[in-house]
Design an enzyme around this catalytic site. Structure first.
Site, PDB file in Angstrom:
ATOM      1  CG  ASP A 117      -2.122  -0.972   0.945  1.00 12.81           C
ATOM      2  OD1 ASP A 117      -2.652  -0.962  -0.177  1.00 12.81           O
ATOM      3  OD2 ASP A 117      -2.481  -1.723   1.862  1.00 12.81           O
ATOM      4  CG  ASP A 182      -7.809  -3.602  -2.337  1.00 15.20           C
ATOM      5  OD1 ASP A 182      -8.287  -4.589  -2.930  1.00 15.20           O
ATOM      6  OD2 ASP A 182      -8.166  -3.277  -1.200  1.00 15.20           O
TER       7      ASP A 182
HETATM    8  N1  GLY Z   1      -7.241  -1.437   0.506  1.00 15.76           N
HETATM    9  C1  GLY Z   1      -8.044  -1.914   1.568  1.00 15.76           C
HETATM   10  C2  GLY Z   1      -9.468  -1.595   1.425  1.00 15.76           C
HETATM   11  O1  GLY Z   1      -9.932  -1.151   0.393  1.00 15.76           O
HETATM   12  O2  GLY Z   1     -10.173  -1.772   2.398  1.00 15.76           O
END
Ligand code: GLY
Length: 401
Positions: A117, A182
């Site tokens: 992330d 994601d």
């Molecule tokens: N990237 C984690 C979520 O969308 O909750």
């Protein structure tokens, strides 16, 4: 900072009154939402500044207190990012100073290698500082963060590994190389790192990841799985599952939003039409879905079992609106901007936008973090606010043209 939308506002007022419609004039809509964000952010940052610390709000706890997060939390870039967006929307240097301070607190995130992330974290903070306020000194952090993210690229599978398979709750799932949709949101950092450094390695990784995801994450109806697990050496797909959705075969709302936004971003940097075509397919899945409510704010999963008695996920709607404003610039003859405008009207209504001084001083109510984990159900989330402000900025820019 930006010029008032007086002319546009007057013509919309005239149009609205001629047509007998009740909608808010667009200029008022933008300014009203800027004023609201400034009011909430003022309360939020006053608390932080009075604490003498740098605090990073993510959501509210069950007792109503504000939930602050450490810098290695995947959400740590969104609040600094909202400060940059507020600076861009107002031109008030107060927000630039706060954005700088909260962003620079994340400096060591550029070395983070234990999850994917870093793209969200450094993209929303440093990259926005670079783009919106000309902070050229941020370039090194952006490129270093891209280098860290690239350590998670598995050439045998052609993907960036999202999560470590042996860490936290993921360890119980038996995955080898889990990739979540994601991850498409982290590619912007790689594209930008190539642009800033001239090193094409980052671009190539981003394209490979986007292509592998295109091949394996999507179903025949263009909805996507949340998690695809790969053999990192051979690229064999081991399983297709969910972590935050209702079921492996269901369509988790935020995942669809990440896909729409992610492929639109890929088109921005590559001009490869297959990405834009794919974003349109995702759009068609979302907006033809029988379970999408009339106000265009989805339930947390399109296949959640108790619709209409299921929580909505405002974060998905905000991310979708922002992506659609960008899509509308590539495909101006279609109605993507109009759809985004409808979402924004909903989000700015009292159904979703909190009264100033409530909602832990976040802008929007009614998002969902992860129902399967029992976490953050029907709460404000800093990324819902971030994408709402980004969408507001994009809407303003389109309407000023
Ligand atoms: N990237 C984690 C979520 O969308 O909750």
């Amino acid at each position: 900072m930006k010029t008032a939308l007086t002319t546009l506002g007057v013509s919309i007022l005239l149009f609205a009154s001629c047509a007998g419609q009740k909608q808010q004039p667009e200029s008022n809509f933008i300014q009203d939402n800027i004023d609201n964000a400034v009011a909430q952010h003022t309360l939020q940052t006053d608390i932080i500044e009075k604490s003498g610390k740098i605090l990073n709000p993510r959501t509210v706890n069950k007792d109503g207190s504000i939930h602050y997060i450490p810098i290695d939390d995947w959400c740590s870039g969104f609040f600094p990012g909202s400060m940059w967006l507020t600076y861009e929307l107002t031109g008030d240097q107060k927000w630039e100073k706060l954005a700088e301070k909260y962003t620079e607190d994340l400096d060591s995130v550029k070395h983070l290698k234990w999850h994917h992330d870093v793209g969200f974290m450094i993209g929303c903070s440093y990259l926005n500082g670079y783009r919106l306020a000309g902070k050229t000194a941020y370039k090194d952090v952006i490129v270093e963060a891209a280098r860290s993210l690239s350590t998670r690229f598995r050439p045998g599978a052609g993907v960036i590994q999202s999560w470590d398979a042996d860490r936290g709750w993921q360890a119980e799932r038996g995955w080898k190389c889990p990739v979540i949709i994601d991850n498409m949101m982290n590619l912007e950092l790689l594209f930008e790192a190539t642009r800033l450094s001239g090193d094409s390695t980052f671009y190539d990784i981003a394209v490979k990841h986007a292509d592998t995801t295109l091949a394996n994450h999507f179903r025949a109806d263009n909805s996507c799985y949340h998690v695809v697990d790969y053999d990192p050496e051979t690229g064999e797909v081991r399983s297709k599952q969910t972590a935050q959705g209702y079921a492996d075969e269901s369509s988790w709302a935020r995942g669809q939003a990440w896909a729409l936004y992610g492929y639109t971003t890929c088109y921005r940097y590559t001009h490869d039409k297959k990405y834009l075509d794919h974003a349109e397919k995702v759009y068609n899945f979302i907006f033809n879905n029988k379970n999408l409510p009339a106000d265009l704010v989805p339930y947390w999963d399109y296949d959640a079992p108790n619709i209409p008695n299921e929580p909505r996920d405002v974060s998905s709607a905000a991310c979708t609106a922002s992506a659609l404003y960008e899509m509308s610039t590539y495909l101006p003859g279609k109605n993507y901007k109009e759809t985004a405008d409808k979402i924004m009207e909903s989000l700015a209504s009292p159904a979703y936008r909190a009264e100033v001084g409530t909602n832990g001083n976040f802008i929007l109510m009614h998002s969902v973090g992860s129902i399967p984990h029992g976490a953050e159900i029907d709460v404000p989330l800093n990324y819902a606010d971030y994408y709402f402000l980004e969408a507001l900025m994009r809407k303003r820019d389109l309407e000023e043209k």
